[in-house]
Structure formats: C-alpha cells, structure tokens
Design a protein around this motif. Structure first.
Motif, PDB file in Angstrom:
ATOM      1  N   ALA A  30      14.116   5.186 -32.768  1.00 41.09           N
ATOM      2  CA  ALA A  30      13.098   5.418 -33.795  1.00 41.09           C
ATOM      3  C   ALA A  30      12.376   6.736 -33.566  1.00 41.09           C
ATOM      4  CB  ALA A  30      12.100   4.259 -33.817  1.00 41.09           C
ATOM      5  N   ALA A  31      12.074   7.047 -32.301  1.00 40.84           N
ATOM      6  CA  ALA A  31      11.391   8.303 -31.990  1.00 40.84           C
ATOM      7  C   ALA A  31      12.243   9.491 -32.397  1.00 40.84           C
ATOM      8  CB  ALA A  31      11.064   8.354 -30.498  1.00 40.84           C
ATOM      9  N   GLY A  32      13.544   9.415 -32.142  1.00 43.64           N
ATOM     10  CA  GLY A  32      14.435  10.514 -32.513  1.00 43.64           C
ATOM     11  C   GLY A  32      14.580  10.681 -34.003  1.00 43.64           C
ATOM     12  N   VAL A  33      14.745   9.562 -34.717  1.00 44.94           N
ATOM     13  CA  VAL A  33      14.864   9.631 -36.174  1.00 44.94           C
ATOM     14  C   VAL A  33      13.595  10.196 -36.794  1.00 44.94           C
ATOM     15  CG1 VAL A  33      15.125   8.274 -38.283  1.00 44.94           C
ATOM     16  CG2 VAL A  33      16.559   7.754 -36.306  1.00 44.94           C
ATOM     17  N   ALA A  34      12.439   9.712 -36.324  1.00 43.20           N
ATOM     18  CA  ALA A  34      11.156  10.136 -36.893  1.00 43.20           C
ATOM     19  C   ALA A  34      10.882  11.615 -36.633  1.00 43.20           C
ATOM     20  CB  ALA A  34      10.030   9.289 -36.304  1.00 43.20           C
ATOM     21  N   ARG A  35      11.396  12.142 -35.549  1.00 48.67           N
ATOM     22  CA  ARG A  35      11.183  13.553 -35.236  1.00 48.67           C
ATOM     23  C   ARG A  35      11.828  14.458 -36.285  1.00 48.67           C
ATOM     24  NH1 ARG A  35      14.092  16.271 -31.092  1.00 48.67           N
ATOM     25  NH2 ARG A  35      14.501  14.258 -30.081  1.00 48.67           N
ATOM     26  N   ILE A  36      12.932  14.038 -36.846  1.00 48.21           N
ATOM     27  CA  ILE A  36      13.657  14.845 -37.828  1.00 48.21           C
ATOM     28  C   ILE A  36      13.341  14.429 -39.253  1.00 48.21           C
ATOM     29  CG2 ILE A  36      15.945  15.533 -38.651  1.00 48.21           C
ATOM     30  CD1 ILE A  36      15.137  16.659 -35.897  1.00 48.21           C
ATOM     31  N   SER A  37      13.331  13.124 -39.489  1.00 49.41           N
ATOM     32  CA  SER A  37      13.113  12.604 -40.838  1.00 49.41           C
ATOM     33  C   SER A  37      11.753  11.919 -40.882  1.00 49.41           C
ATOM     34  CB  SER A  37      14.229  11.610 -41.209  1.00 49.41           C
ATOM     35  OG  SER A  37      14.083  11.144 -42.521  1.00 49.41           O
ATOM     36  N   ARG A  38      10.713  12.731 -41.077  1.00 48.38           N
ATOM     37  CA  ARG A  38       9.352  12.210 -40.968  1.00 48.38           C
ATOM     38  C   ARG A  38       8.980  11.257 -42.097  1.00 48.38           C
ATOM     39  NH1 ARG A  38       5.854  17.421 -38.697  1.00 48.38           N
ATOM     40  NH2 ARG A  38       7.181  17.786 -36.857  1.00 48.38           N
ATOM     41  N   GLU A  39       9.719  11.319 -43.200  1.00 52.68           N
ATOM     42  CA  GLU A  39       9.429  10.427 -44.315  1.00 52.68           C
ATOM     43  C   GLU A  39      10.211   9.116 -44.239  1.00 52.68           C
ATOM     44  OE1 GLU A  39       7.145  10.922 -46.649  1.00 52.68           O
ATOM     45  OE2 GLU A  39       6.592  12.742 -45.576  1.00 52.68           O
ATOM     46  N   ALA A  40      11.094   9.022 -43.282  1.00 55.41           N
ATOM     47  CA  ALA A  40      11.940   7.827 -43.205  1.00 55.41           C
ATOM     48  C   ALA A  40      11.103   6.571 -42.956  1.00 55.41           C
ATOM     49  CB  ALA A  40      12.975   7.988 -42.110  1.00 55.41           C
ATOM     50  N   SER A 353      23.712   8.689 -17.287  1.00 56.65           N
ATOM     51  CA  SER A 353      23.562   8.205 -18.658  1.00 56.65           C
ATOM     52  C   SER A 353      22.683   6.964 -18.703  1.00 56.65           C
ATOM     53  CB  SER A 353      24.941   7.900 -19.247  1.00 56.65           C
ATOM     54  OG  SER A 353      24.819   7.428 -20.568  1.00 56.65           O
ATOM     55  N   MET A 354      22.891   6.047 -17.764  1.00 55.83           N
ATOM     56  CA  MET A 354      22.074   4.835 -17.721  1.00 55.83           C
ATOM     57  C   MET A 354      20.639   5.150 -17.334  1.00 55.83           C
ATOM     58  SD  MET A 354      24.719   2.044 -16.088  1.00 55.83           S
ATOM     59  CE  MET A 354      23.561   0.689 -16.258  1.00 55.83           C
ATOM     60  N   ALA A 355      20.466   6.052 -16.384  1.00 57.99           N
ATOM     61  CA  ALA A 355      19.119   6.392 -15.926  1.00 57.99           C
ATOM     62  C   ALA A 355      18.318   7.121 -16.998  1.00 57.99           C
ATOM     63  CB  ALA A 355      19.198   7.245 -14.666  1.00 57.99           C
ATOM     64  N   ASP A 356      18.994   7.939 -17.787  1.00 59.19           N
ATOM     65  CA  ASP A 356      18.329   8.755 -18.802  1.00 59.19           C
ATOM     66  C   ASP A 356      18.563   8.224 -20.212  1.00 59.19           C
ATOM     67  OD1 ASP A 356      17.561  10.438 -16.740  1.00 59.19           O
ATOM     68  OD2 ASP A 356      19.277  11.775 -16.998  1.00 59.19           O
ATOM     69  N   ALA A 357      18.871   6.932 -20.323  1.00 65.55           N
ATOM     70  CA  ALA A 357      19.277   6.370 -21.615  1.00 65.55           C
ATOM     71  C   ALA A 357      18.225   6.570 -22.707  1.00 65.55           C
ATOM     72  CB  ALA A 357      19.608   4.889 -21.462  1.00 65.55           C
ATOM     73  N   ALA A 358      16.950   6.398 -22.386  1.00 66.92           N
ATOM     74  CA  ALA A 358      15.912   6.511 -23.414  1.00 66.92           C
ATOM     75  C   ALA A 358      15.870   7.922 -24.002  1.00 66.92           C
ATOM     76  CB  ALA A 358      14.556   6.142 -22.834  1.00 66.92           C
ATOM     77  N   ALA A 359      15.897   8.929 -23.136  1.00 66.74           N
ATOM     78  CA  ALA A 359      15.867  10.311 -23.623  1.00 66.74           C
ATOM     79  C   ALA A 359      17.129  10.639 -24.412  1.00 66.74           C
ATOM     80  CB  ALA A 359      15.720  11.270 -22.444  1.00 66.74           C
ATOM     81  N   LEU A 360      18.270  10.156 -23.932  1.00 67.35           N
ATOM     82  CA  LEU A 360      19.525  10.407 -24.646  1.00 67.35           C
ATOM     83  C   LEU A 360      19.541   9.722 -26.000  1.00 67.35           C
ATOM     84  CD1 LEU A 360      22.013   9.981 -21.653  1.00 67.35           C
ATOM     85  CD2 LEU A 360      21.479  12.119 -22.862  1.00 67.35           C
ATOM     86  N   LEU A 361      19.019   8.516 -26.065  1.00 70.24           N
ATOM     87  CA  LEU A 361      18.961   7.800 -27.343  1.00 70.24           C
ATOM     88  C   LEU A 361      18.052   8.514 -28.337  1.00 70.24           C
ATOM     89  CD1 LEU A 361      18.852   4.138 -26.020  1.00 70.24           C
ATOM     90  CD2 LEU A 361      20.561   5.059 -27.604  1.00 70.24           C
ATOM     91  N   GLU A 362      16.978   9.100 -27.848  1.00 76.79           N
ATOM     92  CA  GLU A 362      16.114   9.864 -28.746  1.00 76.79           C
ATOM     93  C   GLU A 362      16.871  11.064 -29.316  1.00 76.79           C
ATOM     94  OE1 GLU A 362      11.746  12.053 -28.788  1.00 76.79           O
ATOM     95  OE2 GLU A 362      12.204  10.515 -27.275  1.00 76.79           O
ATOM     96  N   CYS A 363      17.672  11.714 -28.481  1.00 74.82           N
ATOM     97  CA  CYS A 363      18.498  12.827 -28.961  1.00 74.82           C
ATOM     98  C   CYS A 363      19.511  12.346 -29.995  1.00 74.82           C
ATOM     99  CB  CYS A 363      19.222  13.493 -27.793  1.00 74.82           C
ATOM    100  SG  CYS A 363      18.153  14.371 -26.644  1.00 74.82           S
ATOM    101  N   VAL A 364      20.102  11.199 -29.732  1.00 72.89           N
ATOM    102  CA  VAL A 364      21.073  10.643 -30.677  1.00 72.89           C
ATOM    103  C   VAL A 364      20.388  10.302 -31.997  1.00 72.89           C
ATOM    104  CG1 VAL A 364      22.593   8.687 -31.139  1.00 72.89           C
ATOM    105  CG2 VAL A 364      22.621   9.785 -28.903  1.00 72.89           C
ATOM    106  N   GLY A 365      19.189   9.711 -31.903  1.00 72.45           N
ATOM    107  CA  GLY A 365      18.454   9.392 -33.126  1.00 72.45           C
ATOM    108  C   GLY A 365      18.182  10.627 -33.963  1.00 72.45           C
ATOM    109  N   ALA A 366      17.822  11.721 -33.299  1.00 73.38           N
ATOM    110  CA  ALA A 366      17.579  12.970 -34.013  1.00 73.38           C
ATOM    111  C   ALA A 366      18.863  13.497 -34.656  1.00 73.38           C
ATOM    112  CB  ALA A 366      17.002  14.014 -33.056  1.00 73.38           C
ATOM    113  N   ARG A 367      19.965  13.474 -33.908  1.00 72.61           N
ATOM    114  CA  ARG A 367      21.240  13.932 -34.453  1.00 72.61           C
ATOM    115  C   ARG A 367      21.662  13.068 -35.640  1.00 72.61           C
ATOM    116  NH1 ARG A 367      26.082  15.997 -32.339  1.00 72.61           N
ATOM    117  NH2 ARG A 367      24.767  17.368 -31.071  1.00 72.61           N
ATOM    118  N   LEU A 368      21.475  11.797 -35.488  1.00 71.71           N
ATOM    119  CA  LEU A 368      21.825  10.857 -36.558  1.00 71.71           C
ATOM    120  C   LEU A 368      21.034  11.160 -37.817  1.00 71.71           C
ATOM    121  CD1 LEU A 368      22.290   7.084 -35.861  1.00 71.71           C
ATOM    122  CD2 LEU A 368      21.087   7.830 -37.891  1.00 71.71           C
TER     123      LEU A 368
END
Length: 374
Positions: A30-40, A353-368
């Motif tokens: 959600a944090a990643g998506v919201a960073r790019i698509s603020r109206e979502a 990847s497991m240790a940094d999963a939250a940060a990576l997921l935020e990046c994925v959310g933004a890319r998505l």
C-alpha cells in the motif's frame, strides 16, 4: 482525477512465511502504490487459507481478537487467540497446537495432542459462538482429533473401561468413546473446516504417511501411528476416515467430521466469503495477491489462487506479488494472473530478500502502480 474515477486497488496477500505477516505485506504494498498513485483508493484485505495467519487476517479486518489460555501440543499452557464477529468465531489450529507452538521446537510425534484446540472451541461456544470456522494446518500432532474431542467432554476408553490420556499412539488401545458428557453447545453449533488438503485419514496419502514425518516420526513411529489411527477410525467411524480432508492436521479433520458434524470447505473460499471480498470486487480496478513462494503447491488451493479465481469471476485483473516463483510464465497465465512480480528479481539473495521484504515490497508496489494504474 476525481475520487469517483480513481483506481480502486484491493491488496489481498497471504503471509510471506518466515518474513512478514499478511497485514505487513499489505501495508508495504500500500505504501508503494500510494507513493505513485496518490488518488488510488487502496483497500487492504490480508488473507489466509486456514493455516497459520488466519486469525490475524480476520483481526486486521476488524474482527475482535479473543485471548485465551490453552494447552499447547505437549500440554504446556500458552496464550493464544481466536477471532470473533457476532456469533461467528474463527479458530486457527496452528495458533493453538501447531508446530510453531512446541516448547523450544521439541517434537513429540507419538504424544502430541489437539487437546488445546478443544479448549479454545469450548471457550468460543461458552461465549455464544454458534458458527465456528476451524482453520486446519500446521499441526504438531497426529491424534485424529482425539485430544480436541477429549477437551470437549468425550471419554476415550480402553477395553477395561479405563480412560486413555491424550496423544496419538495411545489410540491403539481405544475401544469405545463415551459422548454422554460432551459440550452441550456442539448440538447448537455449525462447524466448518477451512482446509486446503483433501487427504483421507489412512493409507499412502493419509495423515501419517504424508504429514507425520515432518512432525518427527521415524519409520517405527509411522507404523505405530498408522496402526493407532486405524483403530481410532474403527471405533469412531470408518466411513468418515475415507472422506477428503479427514487426514488434515494429523487427522483433526476426521475427529471434527465424525463427531462434531463438521463440513469441509476450501479454506480460502471460506475466508474470502467471511471478509466480504466479493462485494469489494464490484468496484475494483485491480486485485493484488501473493505469498512467499508461488509454486506447484500453490496451484492446489492456496490463498493466491483462490483470490485470483474470485477476481477473474468478477472480471477484475489479478496480479501476483511473491517472494519468488517456481512457475513458468505460461503456468502463471494459466492460473489466471495478469502478471507476476517477484522480490527475487530485485534481490536474488534469498536471505537478503527475506530480511528486506518490506522495503522490496514497497518498491514493487510503486512499480506496479506505474505499470498498472497509469
């Protein structure tokens, strides 16, 4: 873009086992998506398939967390919880008598019991629950649900009329079950088994052969348990032993089917229904689901596949976000996904990847958001 025309994104991931809970995965995306698509319009609906994490998924959806003390699989008391909304309770076997609850991880394949699960079920009924969803998975025991039934008032007797203790191996001596003092709420309660396996109780695909080795049973102990459960099935109800799901959670499914009158349903389907997921799909633009590893096992009723199926039925595209995938691009498409993002593509080292999963997921959310919501 007006709020009415803003994209509506449903984030419905399962846990990333060993890394993040399902609510944590949803929050990072959600944090990643919201960073790019603020109206979502972002809706977080963390899910589970009946195994570990099921109660937390319902608590995250606003259900009441009910704390209770119950014996773990080896009898050591521990704090656990179930989720409650009105007259419906969601009880997760793994949270009470699962492998993760064993003291210091010490396995006890012959003696571990589901007694604590029965304690939690009784607590739910004592407090007004008349519709109980029992999530099966991750059990530390192979006792055919006998301990659960003992906690609910059943007396399991040997040929001399002496009551047996809890555990799987002792069921070889079971001769009869006295149900006269069982919890009165059972007759007033509907039990649904949220389960993603269809194993019978006995045989080559049964509870012992398939699951007991991961609970510490060696060859001799496997023979002991198979013989004990065969006798237990003879005493309680051989026909139930052959039903799909009877072998789930060390045979806890069998005990619930034969004595509690439970019905088996797909775990993820039950969870989505109770969370009101179909209604959310009506106005959804995109659904995002996922788990730690998307593989062949995922295709057999795991949470992401169930979420994807529900989205497809509502004609909403579904994206998988996973730690890694062992499926080919063709298999991912055949499963119904419109795309798949794996953290391994950002960080190929599994430990990092497991240790940094939250940060990576935020990046994925933004890319998505860039690629799917633009």
């Amino acid at each position: 873009m007006t709020r009415a025309s803003a994209p509506r994104v449903i984030l419905a991931p399962d846990k990333f086992k060993g890394s993040l809970t399902a609510p944590q995965v949803a929050a990072a995306l959600a944090a990643g998506v919201a960073r790019i698509s603020r109206e979502a319009d972002i809706r977080r609906v963390p899910v589970a398939d009946g195994g570990d994490g099921t109660v937390e998924a319902f608590v995250a959806a606003g259900w009441t967390r009910v704390e209770v003390t119950a014996p773990g699989p080896t009898g050591v008391p521990r704090r656990t919880a179930y989720a409650r909304h009105e007259a419906t309770a969601v009880v997760e076997l793994a949270a009470v008598v699962g492998l993760a609850t064993l003291p210091e991880g010490r396995l006890d394949p012959l003696g571990a019991s589901t007694y604590g699960l029965g304690v939690v079920l009784a607590h739910a009924m004592d407090n007004g629950a008349t519709d109980i969803v029992l999530g099966l998975g991750g059990s530390a025991s192979t006792d055919g649900g006998a301990g659960m039934l003992q906690a609910l008032g059943a007396r399991i007797l040997d040929v001399d009329g002496l009551e047996l203790p809890s555990g799987g191996a002792v069921l070889a001596r079971a001769a009869q079950v006295d149900r006269s003092a069982m919890h009165p709420g059972i007759a007033l309660t509907t039990f649904t088994l949220a389960c993603d396996v269809d194993n019978p109780l006995l045989g080559a695909t049964g509870a012992v052969a398939v699951y007991a080795p991961q609970k510490g049973a060696g060859p001799d102990e496997l023979d002991v348990l198979e013989s004990a459960l065969s006798n237990w099935a003879r005493v309680v109800g051989p026909d139930f032993a052959r039903r799909p799901g009877a072998g789930a959670a060390g045979g806890a499914g069998f005990g619930a089917l034969a004595v509690l009158g439970a019905q088996v349903r797909s775990g993820i389907e039950v969870v989505l229904e109770l969370l009101g997921f179909p209604a959310l799909l009506v106005t959804a633009t995109l659904v995002v689901t996922g788990e730690g590893s998307l593989d062949q096992q995922s295709l057999h009723g795991k949470a992401p596949i169930g979420v994807c199926a529900a989205a497809r039925a509502a004609k909403v595209p579904a994206i998988a976000v996973v730690g890694r995938t062992l499926l080919t691009a063709d298999e991912i498409r055949a499963a119904g996904f419109a795309g798949c993002y794996a953290l391994a593509d950002w960080e190929p080292d599994p430990a990092r990847s497991m240790a940094d999963a939250a940060a990576l997921l935020e990046c994925v959310g933004a890319r998505l958001a860039v690629e799917r919501l633009a």
